[in-house]
Design a protein around this motif. Sequence first.
Motif, short mmCIF file in Angstrom:
data_model
loop_
_atom_site.label_atom_id
_atom_site.label_comp_id
_atom_site.label_asym_id
_atom_site.label_seq_id
_atom_site.Cartn_x
_atom_site.Cartn_y
_atom_site.Cartn_z
N VAL A 83 51.03 30.98 32.22
CA VAL A 83 50.90 32.40 32.56
C VAL A 83 51.91 33.18 31.73
CG1 VAL A 83 50.98 34.11 34.42
CG2 VAL A 83 50.24 31.77 34.91
N SER A 84 51.49 34.33 31.25
CA SER A 84 52.43 35.23 30.58
C SER A 84 52.22 36.64 31.13
CB SER A 84 52.25 35.21 29.07
OG SER A 84 50.98 35.74 28.72
N ALA A 85 53.32 37.38 31.27
CA ALA A 85 53.26 38.75 31.79
C ALA A 85 54.53 39.47 31.39
CB ALA A 85 53.10 38.76 33.31
N GLU A 86 54.42 40.79 31.26
CA GLU A 86 55.58 41.60 30.91
C GLU A 86 56.30 42.14 32.13
OE1 GLU A 86 54.21 44.65 28.36
OE2 GLU A 86 53.56 43.30 26.77
N ASN B 234 46.94 44.39 32.43
CA ASN B 234 46.96 44.56 30.98
C ASN B 234 47.88 43.57 30.29
OD1 ASN B 234 45.28 46.67 31.52
ND2 ASN B 234 46.52 48.23 30.51
N SER B 235 48.92 43.12 30.99
CA SER B 235 49.89 42.22 30.37
C SER B 235 49.76 40.78 30.86
CB SER B 235 51.32 42.72 30.65
OG SER B 235 51.62 42.63 32.03
N LEU B 236 48.92 40.56 31.88
CA LEU B 236 48.79 39.21 32.47
C LEU B 236 47.75 38.40 31.71
CD1 LEU B 236 49.63 37.35 34.86
CD2 LEU B 236 47.63 38.26 36.07
N SER B 237 48.13 37.23 31.27
CA SER B 237 47.18 36.30 30.65
C SER B 237 47.35 34.92 31.26
CB SER B 237 47.36 36.24 29.12
OG SER B 237 48.60 35.66 28.79
N VAL B 238 46.23 34.21 31.39
CA VAL B 238 46.22 32.88 32.01
C VAL B 238 45.43 31.95 31.10
CG1 VAL B 238 45.63 31.54 34.06
CG2 VAL B 238 46.27 33.95 34.30
#
Length: 397
Positions: free
Chosen positions: A298-301, A274-278
Amino acid sequence: MGKTRALILLCAAVGLCHCRLVTVPTGPLLRVEGQPLSIRCDVSEYEGPREQDFEWMVTRGMETIKVISTFDEHFSERSFQDRIRSGDISVSRLKDNAVELRIQEARISDSATYQCSTPSTDSVISGNYKAAVQLKVVPNSLIVAPDAPNPVIREGGSIRLLCNVSRNFLEGIYLSLTWSVKKGSSLLEDLLTFGPDMGVMAGDNYMRRYTDGGMRLEMGNGVSHSLVLSGATPDDQGMYVCTARLWTREQGAWNRIQEKTMEMGEVTVTPTANSLSVQVQDDSTLSTGETLLLTCSVSAEASMDLEVTWLMNGTRVLAHLSRDGVLTNTSDVVDVRRLGKWDFQLKVHSLELSDAGLYACKVSAWVQRDGGQWYRATEKISDPAHVHVIKHSKYAA
Protein backbone atom coordinates in the motif's frame (compact mmCIF):
# COMPACT_ATOMS: atom_id res chain seq x y z
CA MET A 1 -41.66 55.85 27.00
CA GLY A 2 -42.54 57.56 30.31
CA LYS A 3 -44.39 60.38 28.52
CA THR A 4 -46.27 57.86 26.37
CA ARG A 5 -47.44 55.87 29.40
CA ALA A 6 -48.49 59.06 31.16
CA LEU A 7 -50.45 60.14 28.10
CA ILE A 8 -52.31 56.81 27.91
CA LEU A 9 -53.15 56.99 31.62
CA LEU A 10 -54.36 60.57 31.22
CA CYS A 11 -56.64 59.63 28.32
CA ALA A 12 -58.08 56.75 30.32
CA ALA A 13 -58.64 58.99 33.31
CA VAL A 14 -60.66 61.56 31.38
CA GLY A 15 -62.65 58.82 29.64
CA LEU A 16 -61.87 59.81 26.05
CA CYS A 17 -62.72 57.30 23.34
CA HIS A 18 -59.80 58.32 21.14
CA CYS A 19 -56.36 59.49 22.21
CA ARG A 20 -54.02 59.90 19.25
CA LEU A 21 -50.64 58.29 19.84
CA VAL A 22 -47.63 58.92 17.58
CA THR A 23 -44.58 56.74 18.27
CA VAL A 24 -41.02 56.45 16.96
CA PRO A 25 -38.23 54.12 18.18
CA THR A 26 -36.65 54.80 21.54
CA GLY A 27 -33.33 56.52 20.97
CA PRO A 28 -30.65 57.40 20.65
CA LEU A 29 -30.25 55.49 17.36
CA LEU A 30 -26.67 54.68 16.30
CA ARG A 31 -26.01 54.25 12.59
CA VAL A 32 -22.91 54.04 10.35
CA GLU A 33 -21.79 56.54 7.74
CA GLY A 34 -22.47 55.41 4.17
CA GLN A 35 -24.97 52.75 5.24
CA PRO A 36 -28.76 52.79 4.64
CA LEU A 37 -30.98 53.67 7.59
CA SER A 38 -34.67 53.94 8.31
CA ILE A 39 -36.75 55.44 11.12
CA ARG A 40 -40.29 54.16 11.58
CA CYS A 41 -43.25 56.27 12.72
CA ASP A 42 -46.67 54.89 13.73
CA VAL A 43 -49.92 56.55 14.70
CA SER A 44 -52.78 54.84 16.54
CA GLU A 45 -56.02 55.63 18.40
CA TYR A 46 -57.05 58.28 15.88
CA GLU A 47 -60.29 59.36 14.19
CA GLY A 48 -60.85 60.16 10.55
CA PRO A 49 -59.52 58.43 7.42
CA ARG A 50 -57.73 55.09 7.84
CA GLU A 51 -54.79 56.39 5.80
CA GLN A 52 -52.95 59.01 7.80
CA ASP A 53 -50.36 61.53 6.59
CA PHE A 54 -46.94 62.22 8.08
CA GLU A 55 -44.34 64.98 8.12
CA TRP A 56 -40.66 64.71 9.07
CA MET A 57 -38.45 67.48 10.43
CA VAL A 58 -34.92 67.58 11.88
CA THR A 59 -33.59 69.74 14.70
CA ARG A 60 -29.90 70.64 15.06
CA GLY A 61 -29.25 72.96 17.95
CA MET A 62 -31.82 75.76 17.70
CA GLU A 63 -32.60 75.16 14.00
CA THR A 64 -35.54 73.01 12.83
CA ILE A 65 -35.70 72.08 9.13
CA LYS A 66 -38.54 70.51 7.16
CA VAL A 67 -37.44 67.27 5.49
CA ILE A 68 -40.28 65.44 3.73
CA SER A 69 -44.04 64.95 3.78
CA THR A 70 -46.41 62.24 2.54
CA PHE A 71 -48.90 64.78 1.19
CA ASP A 72 -47.11 68.07 0.46
CA GLU A 73 -44.50 67.85 -2.30
CA HIS A 74 -43.40 71.43 -1.55
CA PHE A 75 -42.83 70.70 2.15
CA SER A 76 -39.07 70.04 1.91
CA GLU A 77 -36.64 72.88 2.48
CA ARG A 78 -33.97 73.58 -0.13
CA SER A 79 -31.11 71.88 1.75
CA PHE A 80 -32.85 68.50 1.36
CA GLN A 81 -34.38 68.84 -2.11
CA ASP A 82 -31.42 67.46 -4.10
CA ARG A 83 -31.19 64.36 -1.89
CA ILE A 84 -34.94 63.79 -2.17
CA ARG A 85 -34.87 64.13 -5.98
CA SER A 86 -31.99 61.60 -6.21
CA GLY A 87 -33.85 59.13 -3.98
CA ASP A 88 -31.23 59.31 -1.22
CA ILE A 89 -33.96 60.53 1.16
CA SER A 90 -37.51 59.21 0.87
CA VAL A 91 -40.56 58.31 2.90
CA SER A 92 -42.16 54.91 2.40
CA ARG A 93 -45.63 53.95 3.54
CA LEU A 94 -45.69 50.65 5.42
CA LYS A 95 -49.38 50.65 6.36
CA ASP A 96 -52.24 53.14 6.48
CA ASN A 97 -50.93 54.30 9.84
CA ALA A 98 -47.18 53.69 9.55
CA VAL A 99 -44.32 55.07 7.44
CA GLU A 100 -40.52 54.93 7.31
CA LEU A 101 -38.12 57.77 6.70
CA ARG A 102 -35.33 56.24 4.63
CA ILE A 103 -31.80 57.45 3.90
CA GLN A 104 -29.81 55.38 1.39
CA GLU A 105 -26.34 56.62 2.41
CA ALA A 106 -26.14 58.12 5.86
CA ARG A 107 -23.89 61.15 6.41
CA ILE A 108 -22.22 62.29 9.60
CA SER A 109 -24.17 65.52 9.12
CA ASP A 110 -27.43 63.53 9.34
CA SER A 111 -26.90 63.33 13.09
CA ALA A 112 -29.82 65.25 14.59
CA THR A 113 -33.16 64.92 16.37
CA TYR A 114 -35.82 63.62 13.97
CA GLN A 115 -39.45 64.55 14.58
CA CYS A 116 -42.42 62.78 13.05
CA SER A 117 -45.78 64.57 13.15
CA THR A 118 -49.30 63.80 11.94
CA PRO A 119 -51.88 66.43 10.93
CA SER A 120 -55.04 66.07 13.03
CA THR A 121 -58.10 64.27 11.65
CA ASP A 122 -59.74 63.96 15.08
CA SER A 123 -62.99 65.60 16.17
CA VAL A 124 -61.43 66.39 19.54
CA ILE A 125 -57.77 67.28 20.07
CA SER A 126 -56.35 64.65 22.42
CA GLY A 127 -53.14 62.71 22.70
CA ASN A 128 -49.82 63.49 21.02
CA TYR A 129 -49.43 64.41 17.37
CA LYS A 130 -45.66 64.19 17.11
CA ALA A 131 -42.74 62.20 18.47
CA ALA A 132 -38.99 62.67 18.24
CA VAL A 133 -35.86 60.49 18.37
CA GLN A 134 -32.16 61.32 18.37
CA LEU A 135 -30.01 59.89 15.55
CA LYS A 136 -26.22 59.68 15.73
CA VAL A 137 -24.25 58.71 12.60
CA VAL A 138 -20.74 57.45 13.38
CA PRO A 139 -17.76 57.18 10.96
CA ASN A 140 -17.37 53.99 8.92
CA SER A 141 -14.27 52.40 10.45
CA LEU A 142 -14.98 48.70 9.83
CA ILE A 143 -12.17 46.89 7.97
CA VAL A 144 -12.32 43.18 7.06
CA ALA A 145 -9.05 41.72 5.72
CA PRO A 146 -8.96 37.90 5.79
CA ASP A 147 -5.81 35.85 5.19
CA ALA A 148 -6.04 33.44 2.27
CA PRO A 149 -6.21 29.79 3.47
CA ASN A 150 -3.98 27.08 2.05
CA PRO A 151 -5.55 26.44 -1.37
CA VAL A 152 -4.90 22.66 -1.36
CA ILE A 153 -5.46 20.45 1.70
CA ARG A 154 -5.04 16.70 1.91
CA GLU A 155 -8.02 14.76 3.22
CA GLY A 156 -7.71 14.47 6.98
CA GLY A 157 -5.77 17.74 7.23
CA SER A 158 -6.91 21.04 8.73
CA ILE A 159 -8.33 24.17 7.09
CA ARG A 160 -7.46 27.37 8.98
CA LEU A 161 -9.67 30.36 8.21
CA LEU A 162 -8.13 33.56 9.62
CA CYS A 163 -10.27 36.70 9.51
CA ASN A 164 -8.78 40.06 10.53
CA VAL A 165 -11.32 42.68 11.62
CA SER A 166 -10.67 46.17 12.98
CA ARG A 167 -12.98 49.07 13.88
CA ASN A 168 -13.34 52.01 16.22
CA PHE A 169 -14.84 50.83 19.49
CA LEU A 170 -17.97 52.82 20.38
CA GLU A 171 -20.30 52.18 23.29
CA GLY A 172 -23.55 50.61 22.16
CA ILE A 173 -22.16 49.05 18.95
CA TYR A 174 -21.36 45.32 18.92
CA LEU A 175 -19.52 43.04 16.48
CA SER A 176 -20.35 39.60 15.09
CA LEU A 177 -18.27 37.40 12.78
CA THR A 178 -19.61 34.69 10.49
CA TRP A 179 -17.60 32.13 8.52
CA SER A 180 -19.40 30.67 5.49
CA VAL A 181 -18.66 28.46 2.48
CA LYS A 182 -20.04 28.32 -1.05
CA LYS A 183 -19.77 24.87 -2.61
CA GLY A 184 -20.13 24.87 -6.39
CA SER A 185 -23.42 26.41 -7.48
CA SER A 186 -25.07 26.00 -4.07
CA LEU A 187 -26.05 28.90 -1.83
CA LEU A 188 -23.71 30.32 0.79
CA GLU A 189 -23.81 28.13 3.91
CA ASP A 190 -22.89 29.39 7.39
CA LEU A 191 -20.35 27.39 9.38
CA LEU A 192 -20.22 29.39 12.61
CA THR A 193 -21.15 32.83 14.00
CA PHE A 194 -19.55 34.52 16.99
CA GLY A 195 -21.43 37.44 18.59
CA PRO A 196 -22.90 39.98 18.81
CA ASP A 197 -23.66 38.87 22.38
CA MET A 198 -20.39 36.89 22.83
CA GLY A 199 -22.30 33.68 22.04
CA VAL A 200 -21.32 31.06 19.45
CA MET A 201 -23.81 29.51 17.02
CA ALA A 202 -22.84 26.72 14.62
CA GLY A 203 -24.62 26.31 11.28
CA ASP A 204 -27.34 23.68 10.99
CA ASN A 205 -25.09 21.22 9.12
CA TYR A 206 -22.05 21.88 11.34
CA MET A 207 -23.50 21.58 14.83
CA ARG A 208 -22.24 18.04 15.45
CA ARG A 209 -18.82 18.83 14.03
CA TYR A 210 -18.51 21.80 16.39
CA THR A 211 -19.68 19.72 19.35
CA ASP A 212 -17.20 16.92 18.51
CA GLY A 213 -14.31 19.38 18.28
CA GLY A 214 -13.84 19.02 14.52
CA MET A 215 -14.58 22.74 14.15
CA ARG A 216 -13.18 25.16 16.71
CA LEU A 217 -12.96 28.91 17.17
CA GLU A 218 -9.63 30.48 18.10
CA MET A 219 -10.01 34.08 19.29
CA GLY A 220 -6.88 36.14 18.73
CA ASN A 221 -5.76 39.56 19.92
CA GLY A 222 -9.09 41.29 19.31
CA VAL A 223 -8.31 41.73 15.61
CA SER A 224 -7.40 38.27 14.26
CA HIS A 225 -9.89 35.43 14.69
CA SER A 226 -9.59 31.91 13.27
CA LEU A 227 -11.98 29.09 12.56
CA VAL A 228 -10.24 25.72 12.19
CA LEU A 229 -11.81 22.75 10.39
CA SER A 230 -9.87 19.58 11.16
CA GLY A 231 -10.27 16.18 9.56
CA ALA A 232 -11.06 17.80 6.22
CA THR A 233 -12.99 15.76 3.65
CA PRO A 234 -13.63 16.43 -0.06
CA ASP A 235 -17.05 17.78 0.99
CA ASP A 236 -15.25 20.70 2.69
CA GLN A 237 -13.88 22.17 -0.53
CA GLY A 238 -15.33 25.43 -1.76
CA MET A 239 -15.02 29.21 -1.55
CA TYR A 240 -14.73 30.41 2.05
CA VAL A 241 -16.13 33.78 3.12
CA CYS A 242 -15.83 35.96 6.23
CA THR A 243 -18.60 38.42 7.17
CA ALA A 244 -18.37 41.10 9.86
CA ARG A 245 -21.55 42.79 11.10
CA LEU A 246 -22.13 45.69 13.48
CA TRP A 247 -25.22 45.68 15.70
CA THR A 248 -27.11 47.86 18.16
CA ARG A 249 -29.63 46.79 20.77
CA GLU A 250 -32.98 48.53 20.19
CA GLN A 251 -36.38 47.84 21.75
CA GLY A 252 -35.02 44.61 23.22
CA ALA A 253 -33.87 43.22 19.85
CA TRP A 254 -30.63 43.18 17.88
CA ASN A 255 -30.59 45.58 14.93
CA ARG A 256 -27.91 45.19 12.22
CA ILE A 257 -26.46 48.54 11.14
CA GLN A 258 -23.52 47.46 8.95
CA GLU A 259 -22.26 44.38 7.12
CA LYS A 260 -19.02 43.67 5.22
CA THR A 261 -18.29 40.38 3.43
CA MET A 262 -14.92 39.34 2.02
CA GLU A 263 -13.93 36.20 0.14
CA MET A 264 -11.12 34.36 1.91
CA GLY A 265 -10.20 32.00 -0.92
CA GLU A 266 -10.96 28.72 -2.66
CA VAL A 267 -9.92 25.50 -0.90
CA THR A 268 -9.55 22.13 -2.63
CA VAL A 269 -9.37 18.96 -0.54
CA THR A 270 -7.36 16.19 -2.21
CA PRO A 271 -9.20 12.91 -1.59
CA THR A 272 -7.29 10.07 0.05
CA ALA A 273 -8.37 7.93 -2.91
CA ASN A 274 -6.17 10.03 -5.20
CA SER A 275 -2.99 9.05 -3.38
CA LEU A 276 -3.92 5.51 -2.27
CA SER A 277 -2.62 2.62 -4.36
CA VAL A 278 -2.81 -1.11 -3.64
CA GLN A 279 -0.76 -3.76 -5.42
CA VAL A 280 -0.22 -7.53 -5.11
CA GLN A 281 2.86 -9.22 -6.57
CA ASP A 282 2.79 -10.96 -9.94
CA ASP A 283 1.26 -14.31 -10.88
CA SER A 284 2.92 -17.40 -9.43
CA THR A 285 2.91 -21.18 -9.88
CA LEU A 286 3.34 -23.57 -6.95
CA SER A 287 2.89 -27.26 -6.23
CA THR A 288 0.46 -28.86 -3.82
CA GLY A 289 1.80 -28.97 -0.28
CA GLU A 290 3.88 -25.82 -0.70
CA THR A 291 3.26 -22.48 1.06
CA LEU A 292 1.86 -19.47 -0.80
CA LEU A 293 3.26 -16.06 0.14
CA LEU A 294 1.62 -12.94 -1.28
CA THR A 295 2.36 -9.36 -0.24
CA CYS A 296 -0.13 -6.52 -0.45
CA SER A 297 1.80 -3.26 -0.85
CA VAL A 298 0.00 0.00 0.00
CA SER A 299 1.20 3.52 -0.70
CA ALA A 300 -0.43 6.80 0.34
CA GLU A 301 0.54 10.39 0.96
CA ALA A 302 -1.91 11.04 3.80
CA SER A 303 -1.86 9.84 7.39
CA MET A 304 -4.45 7.08 7.88
CA ASP A 305 -5.22 3.71 9.47
CA LEU A 306 -5.62 0.71 7.18
CA GLU A 307 -8.06 -2.19 7.21
CA VAL A 308 -7.09 -5.12 4.95
CA THR A 309 -9.15 -7.96 3.51
CA TRP A 310 -7.72 -10.76 1.35
CA LEU A 311 -10.13 -12.05 -1.28
CA MET A 312 -10.10 -15.12 -3.50
CA ASN A 313 -11.91 -15.12 -6.81
CA GLY A 314 -13.54 -11.78 -6.00
CA THR A 315 -15.95 -12.87 -3.26
CA ARG A 316 -14.40 -15.43 -0.92
CA VAL A 317 -12.90 -13.79 2.18
CA LEU A 318 -9.69 -15.53 3.19
CA ALA A 319 -8.77 -13.20 6.04
CA HIS A 320 -9.64 -9.80 7.47
CA LEU A 321 -7.22 -7.63 9.45
CA SER A 322 -8.87 -4.70 11.27
CA ARG A 323 -7.16 -1.33 11.63
CA ASP A 324 -6.34 -2.19 15.26
CA GLY A 325 -4.67 -5.50 14.28
CA VAL A 326 -7.43 -8.04 14.99
CA LEU A 327 -7.40 -10.97 12.53
CA THR A 328 -10.73 -12.64 11.66
CA ASN A 329 -12.38 -14.75 8.93
CA THR A 330 -9.35 -17.01 8.70
CA SER A 331 -8.60 -20.74 8.97
CA ASP A 332 -5.81 -22.92 10.39
CA VAL A 333 -3.86 -22.79 7.12
CA VAL A 334 -4.24 -19.05 6.48
CA ASP A 335 -2.34 -16.30 8.26
CA VAL A 336 -1.81 -12.54 7.72
CA ARG A 337 1.10 -10.51 9.04
CA ARG A 338 1.79 -6.81 8.86
CA LEU A 339 5.28 -6.05 7.53
CA GLY A 340 6.02 -2.48 8.53
CA LYS A 341 3.44 0.26 7.98
CA TRP A 342 2.38 -0.34 4.39
CA ASP A 343 2.88 -4.07 3.58
CA PHE A 344 0.61 -6.98 4.51
CA GLN A 345 1.63 -10.60 3.88
CA LEU A 346 -0.80 -13.43 3.22
CA LYS A 347 0.47 -16.95 4.00
CA VAL A 348 -1.45 -20.08 2.90
CA HIS A 349 0.07 -23.34 4.14
CA SER A 350 -0.18 -26.79 2.50
CA LEU A 351 -1.61 -25.69 -0.83
CA GLU A 352 -4.21 -27.84 -2.49
CA LEU A 353 -5.40 -27.79 -6.09
CA SER A 354 -8.54 -25.95 -4.92
CA ASP A 355 -6.37 -23.05 -3.76
CA ALA A 356 -5.67 -22.04 -7.35
CA GLY A 357 -7.40 -18.85 -8.40
CA LEU A 358 -7.33 -15.06 -8.33
CA TYR A 359 -6.01 -13.40 -5.15
CA ALA A 360 -6.71 -9.73 -4.42
CA CYS A 361 -6.18 -7.36 -1.53
CA LYS A 362 -8.91 -4.87 -0.50
CA VAL A 363 -7.78 -1.92 1.60
CA SER A 364 -10.02 0.52 3.49
CA ALA A 365 -8.43 3.82 4.58
CA TRP A 366 -9.73 5.37 7.81
CA VAL A 367 -9.17 8.98 8.92
CA GLN A 368 -9.76 10.31 12.43
CA ARG A 369 -11.34 13.66 13.18
CA ASP A 370 -10.57 15.68 16.30
CA GLY A 371 -12.74 14.34 19.09
CA GLY A 372 -11.97 10.72 18.19
CA GLN A 373 -14.55 10.12 15.47
CA TRP A 374 -13.30 7.83 12.68
CA TYR A 375 -14.68 7.68 9.15
CA ARG A 376 -13.92 5.48 6.16
CA ALA A 377 -12.29 7.84 3.67
CA THR A 378 -11.90 5.45 0.74
CA GLU A 379 -11.53 1.82 -0.32
CA LYS A 380 -9.44 0.24 -3.07
CA ILE A 381 -8.93 -3.29 -4.39
CA SER A 382 -5.73 -4.41 -6.07
CA ASP A 383 -5.59 -6.06 -9.46
CA PRO A 384 -5.74 -9.82 -8.82
CA ALA A 385 -2.68 -12.07 -8.91
CA HIS A 386 -3.26 -15.39 -10.64
CA VAL A 387 -2.02 -18.32 -8.52
CA HIS A 388 -1.55 -21.64 -10.32
CA VAL A 389 -1.34 -24.85 -8.25
CA ILE A 390 -0.05 -28.07 -9.85
CA LYS A 391 -0.08 -31.51 -8.34
CA HIS A 392 3.22 -32.34 -6.68
CA SER A 393 4.97 -35.35 -8.23
CA LYS A 394 7.18 -37.46 -6.04
CA TYR A 395 9.14 -38.29 -9.14
CA ALA A 396 10.03 -34.68 -9.88
CA ALA A 397 13.73 -33.99 -9.99
